[in-house]
Design a protein around this motif. Structure first.
Motif, mmCIF file in Angstrom:
data_model
loop_
_atom_site.group_PDB
_atom_site.id
_atom_site.type_symbol
_atom_site.label_atom_id
_atom_site.label_comp_id
_atom_site.label_asym_id
_atom_site.label_seq_id
_atom_site.Cartn_x
_atom_site.Cartn_y
_atom_site.Cartn_z
ATOM 1 N N ASP A 78 16.766 -9.565 -2.038
ATOM 2 C CA ASP A 78 15.351 -9.831 -1.800
ATOM 3 C C ASP A 78 14.776 -10.601 -2.984
ATOM 4 O O ASP A 78 14.492 -10.020 -4.033
ATOM 5 C CB ASP A 78 14.603 -8.510 -1.586
ATOM 6 C CG ASP A 78 13.180 -8.736 -1.071
ATOM 7 O OD1 ASP A 78 12.764 -9.900 -0.932
ATOM 8 O OD2 ASP A 78 12.490 -7.725 -0.815
ATOM 9 N N GLU A 79 14.630 -11.889 -2.824
ATOM 10 C CA GLU A 79 14.061 -12.773 -3.849
ATOM 11 C C GLU A 79 14.716 -12.591 -5.214
ATOM 12 O O GLU A 79 14.046 -12.534 -6.234
ATOM 13 C CB GLU A 79 12.547 -12.559 -3.977
ATOM 14 C CG GLU A 79 11.824 -12.947 -2.710
ATOM 15 C CD GLU A 79 10.327 -13.162 -2.948
ATOM 16 O OE1 GLU A 79 9.946 -13.484 -4.089
ATOM 17 O OE2 GLU A 79 9.579 -13.026 -1.976
ATOM 18 N N GLN A 92 13.543 -6.729 -4.791
ATOM 19 C CA GLN A 92 12.597 -7.751 -5.246
ATOM 20 C C GLN A 92 11.973 -7.318 -6.587
ATOM 21 O O GLN A 92 11.808 -8.128 -7.480
ATOM 22 C CB GLN A 92 11.494 -7.966 -4.195
ATOM 23 C CG GLN A 92 10.505 -9.057 -4.581
ATOM 24 C CD GLN A 92 9.497 -9.383 -3.464
ATOM 25 O OE1 GLN A 92 9.492 -8.750 -2.413
ATOM 26 N NE2 GLN A 92 8.668 -10.367 -3.699
ATOM 27 N N SER A 121 10.479 -8.015 2.853
ATOM 28 C CA SER A 121 10.884 -6.836 2.057
ATOM 29 C C SER A 121 10.885 -5.589 2.919
ATOM 30 O O SER A 121 11.758 -4.723 2.780
ATOM 31 C CB SER A 121 9.934 -6.639 0.872
ATOM 32 O OG SER A 121 10.037 -7.721 -0.014
#
Ligand SMILES: Nc1ncnc2c1ncn2[C@@H]1O[C@H](COP(=O)(O)OP(=O)(O)OP(=O)(O)O)[C@@H](O)[C@H]1O
Ligand SMILES: [Mg+2]
Lengths: 344, 247
Positions: B172-173, B87, B43
Motif C-alpha cells: 500500500d503506497e 501505507q 487501503s
C-alpha cells in the motif's frame, strides 16, 4: 498492646488504606498474625547480623505497631563507613509473621539490598524495615514479590536519609490476595538523589498496592518515581504516591509517574498521586495514565503472523520493562524480565 | 491465486460502506497494480483482505489459493502467506526490530508446522537482506520504526517482506516518501520476489514505481469498486488523464 483483634487493622474507612482493605482480607486468614518470623540473611563479606531488642520506633504505622507488638527481637545490620561490596545483602524467608529489620548505612557506605517475598502459604506477613542512611551513603534496593495467591502481605520500609545520599529502589510485584509495598522516605538532609521505581503485574483476583510517601525537608533533592502497572482478569492495582515538599526544601526537583495498562474490563486501577508543596522555588510534576493496548499496534503484529495473545504479551513486556532500566545489576534485571515474560 | 468476488465491506459499525461489490483476480505469478483517487477505498481493501478488526464484510468472498480467508483471524491469514506492506507503518516503542522480526518469522513457521529458525541462520539471513536494502545494522537494534524517517519505515516493510517470503504481497503506497535510490532498491527487492507461485498487488499513485516493477495489469479503484482495467501502458494514460472518467 494489640491483641489479635481484627478490628484493630485498618480498613477502607481509613484514608491511607481505603483502596486496600486489610481488615476484610484478614477475616478468613489468621495464620501468621501472632507469629514472630526469622528471616534468612545472606550477608556480603564484611557485614554482620546482630540480634537486638525490638524497640518502639518513631513511625507509628500498622506495620511498625504490629512488629513492636509481636517481635521480641529485631535484626540489625550495620554497614560500616565507606563500605563497598559487589555482593548484595539478600533477605529471604519473609514468608509468615512479623519481622523487623534495622539497617544503618554509615557515612559513605554503599549497600545493595535484595528482598525476596516468596510465600507459598496462606498466611499474613508483615515486614517492617527501618533504614538510616548517613552522609554520602548509598542504598540500592530491589524488592521481588512473587507470593502465592492467598497470601496477605504488608511491607513497610521507613527510610531516613542524611545529606548527599543516593537511593535507587526497584520493586516488582505480582500481587497476592492483598499486598501493599510501602515506602516512607524522609530526606532530612540536602541533596538526596532518589529513584523510586516499581511495577506490578496482576492476574486473577490479585491485589497489589504500591504506596509511597516522600518527605523533603532540605534543599536540592532530586527524586524520580516511575511506577507501571498491568492488570488482567479481576485484579486490582493501587498506586498512592505523595511528595511533601517542606518550606526549606528549595530547588527540589521531583517527578512522579504512574502508568497503568488495563487488559480486562473487570480489573481495576486506583491511583492517588499527590504533591504538597510549601517551598516556592521547586520543579515538581506528576503524571498518571491508564490505558489499554492499541488495537492498531496489535493488528500490525498480527498481520506479521504473531498470535494476539503473544502480541499482547510483547507489548505488555515493552510497556513495563523500562521501569527496570535503572537497575545496575544486569543479572537481576534479566531475572526480573524473565519472570515478567513468564507471567504474561 | 487471490480472487475477490463481489466483495462489499463497511466501517464505522456499519455506518459507512466503502467497498462496493468489488471483484478482482490476481493469478499466481502476476503483478497487478491498483491506482485511484484519494479516499477511493484502496487501503480499506487491503485491511479487509488482511482481516483488520472494525472492517465488516457484508457480502462476497476472498479466496487465497482457493480457500476463503474471511473466517480467519489476521494472524491466521498472515500465516497463510498474505503480507501487507502498510501505507503507514506503526511505531512500537520498547520492542527491538530484530526481536519483533524473529518472533514474527517463527510464529509464521510454527503455524505452518515448521521448526523455528535458529539464531545463527536468522542473523545471517537478516544481515544479508539488510545490506541489500542498505539498512544500517544499528537500525535493527532500535525499537521498531520508532524515530525512523518515512523512507526508512517503508524500507523496513520491504525488509520484513523479504524475511517472511509471503505467498501473496499487498503493497500500500510503499513508494510514497521514498527517494529515487530507495525506490530502486525496493523495486529490486520486489522483483526478486516475483515468482510463478506468488501474487503481488501494488497500490500506488505513481507510474514511476511501475517503471521498475512492470505490472501485468493495472486497475482503477474508484468509489469502492474496480472501474477499469488495462495493461502496463494504462498506468501512463491514467497519470496524464487522471480519474475523472471513472468517478
Ligand atoms: N474507520 C473509518 N471510519 C470512517 N471512515 C473511514 C474509516 N476508514 C476509512 N474511512 C473512509 O473510507 C474512505 C476510503 O479510505 P481509504 O483509506 O481506503 O482510501 P484510499 O483509497 O486508501 O486513499 P489514499 O489514496 O488517500 O490512501 C475514506 O473516505 C475514509 O475517510
Ligand atoms: Mg490509502
Amino acid at each position: 498492646m494489640l491483641t489479635h483483634d481484627i478490628n484493630l487493622f485498618p480498613s477502607r474507612r481509613d484514608e491511607k488504606w481505603k483502596y486496600s482493605d486489610l481488615r476484610s482480607s484478614l477475616r478468613h486468614l489468621s495464620d501468621g498474625i501472632e507469629d514472630e518470623n526469622k528471616p534468612n540473611f545472606l550477608l556480603p563479606d564484611g557485614l554482620t547480623l546482630e540480634e537486638v531488642d525490638c524497640e518502639f520506633s518513631s513511625v507509628k504505622n500498622i506495620s511498625s505497631a504490629l512488629a513492636e507488638n509481636y517481635c521480641n527481637k529485631a535484626w540489625k545490620i550495620n554497614v560500616p563507613e565507606s563500605f563497598k561490596s559487589d555482593q548484595s545483602l539478600i533477605i529471604s524467608n519473609l514468608n509468615s509473621g512479623h519481622s523487623r529489620i534495622i539497617i544503618n548505612i554509615n557515612t559513605g557506605g554503599c549497600l545493595s539490598l535484595v528482598e525476596y517475598y516468596e510465600s507459598q502459604s496462606n498466611s499474613f506477613i508483615n515486614t517492617n524495615i527501618i533504614i538510616n542512611i548517613m552522609d554520602k551513603g548509598e542504598l540500592d534496593r530491589v524488592i521481588f514479590h512473587d507470593d502465592t495467591q492467598e497470601t496477605v502481605r504488608i511491607s513497610s520500609a521507613i527510610i531516613n536519609s542524611e545529606s548527599n545520599t543516593k537511593i535507587t529502589q526497584n520493586a516488582i510485584s505480582f500481587g497476592s490476595a492483598l499486598s501493599r509495598i510501602e515506602t516512607l522516605l524522609t530526606a532530612s538532609g540536602e541533596n538526596l538523589n532518589a529513584t523510586i521505581n516499581g511495577a506490578y503485574l496482576l492476574s486473577e483476583n490479585r491485589h497489589c498496592d504500591m504506596t509511597s510517601n516522600i518527605e523533603l525537608l532540605k534543599p536540592n533533592c532530586h527524586i524520580r518515581q516511575l511506577v507501571k502497572g498491568v492488570v488482567k482478569d479481576k485484579s486490582n492495582g493501587v498506586f498512592q504516591g505523595k511528595f511533601h515538599v517542606h518550606r526549606p526544601a528549595q530547588h527540589t526537583d521531583a517527578e512522579m509517574r504512574h502508568d497503568a495498562l488495563m487488559l480486562s474490563d473487570r480489573s481495576k486501577i486506583r491511583s492517588k498521586p499527590e504533591l504538597e508543596i510549601y517551598a516556592d522555588d521547586v520543579a515538581c510534576a506528576h503524571g498518571n495514565t491508564i490505558g489499554q493496548l492499541d488495537e492498531d499496534v496489535l493488528f500490525y503484529l498480527r498481520q506479521r503472523s504473531i498470535p494476539r495473545a503473544e502480541a499482547e504479551a510483547m507489548l505488555t513486556e515493552a510497556f513495563v520493562s523500562d521501569v527496570f532500566y535503572s537497575l545496575k545489576d544486569d543479572q537481576l534485571q534479566e531475572n526480573i524480565l524473565t519472570k515478567i515474560r513468564g507471567r504474561l | 491465486m487471490l480472487k475477490i468476488n463481489n466483495l462489499s465491506a463497511n466501517v464505522d459499525n456499519g455506518n459507512k460502506q466503502i467497498i462496493n461489490n468489488l471483484s478482482l483476480a490476481v493469478p499466481a505469478g502476476e503483478v497487478h497494480a491498483i491506482m485511484g483517487p484519494n479516499g477511493a477505498g484502496k487501503s480499506t481493501l487491503s485491511y479487509v483482505l488482511t482481516g483488520k478488526p472494525g472492517y465488516e464484510v457484508t457480502s462476497g468472498d476472498v479466496l487465497l489459493s482457493g480457500e476463503s480467508l474471511l473466517d480467519f483471524s489476521p494472524e491466521e491469514r498472515a500465516a497463510k502467506g498474505i503480507f501487507l506492506s502498510f501505507q503507514y507503518p506503526i511505531e512500537i516503542p520498547g520492542v527491538p526490530t530484530m526481536t519483533f522480526l524473529k518472533t514474527a518469522l517463527n510464529a509464521q513457521r510454527r503455524a505452518n508446522g515448521l521448526d523455528e529458525m535458529g539464531a545463527p541462520e536468522f542473523l545471517k539471513k537478516s544481515r544479508a537482506l539488510a545490506t541489500e536494502l542498505k539498512i544500517k545494522p544499528e537500525m535493527l537494534k532500535r525499537p521498531l520504526n520508532v524515530g525512523f524517517s518515512g523512507g526508512e519505515k517503508k524500507r523496513m516493510e520491504i525488509f520484513q517482506m523479504m524475511m517472511l517470503e509471503p505467498n501473496f504481497i499487498l503493497m500500500d503506497e510503499t513508494d510514497s516518501g521514498l527517494d529515487v535510490d530507495a525506490l530502486r532498491l525496493v523495486a529490486e527487492g520486489v522483483n526478486k520476489l516475483r515468482d510463478p507461485k506468488r501474487g503481488i498487488l501494488i497500490i500506488t499513485h505513481y507510474q514511476r514505481l511501475l517503471d521498475y516493477i512492470v505490472p501485468d495489469k493495472v486497475h482503477v479503484l474508484s468509489a469502492g469498486r474496480i472501474a477499469a482495467s488495462g495493461d502496463a501502458e494504462f498506468a501512463k494514460k491514467l497519470e496524464v488523464e487522471g480519474y475523472d472518467a471513472y468517478a
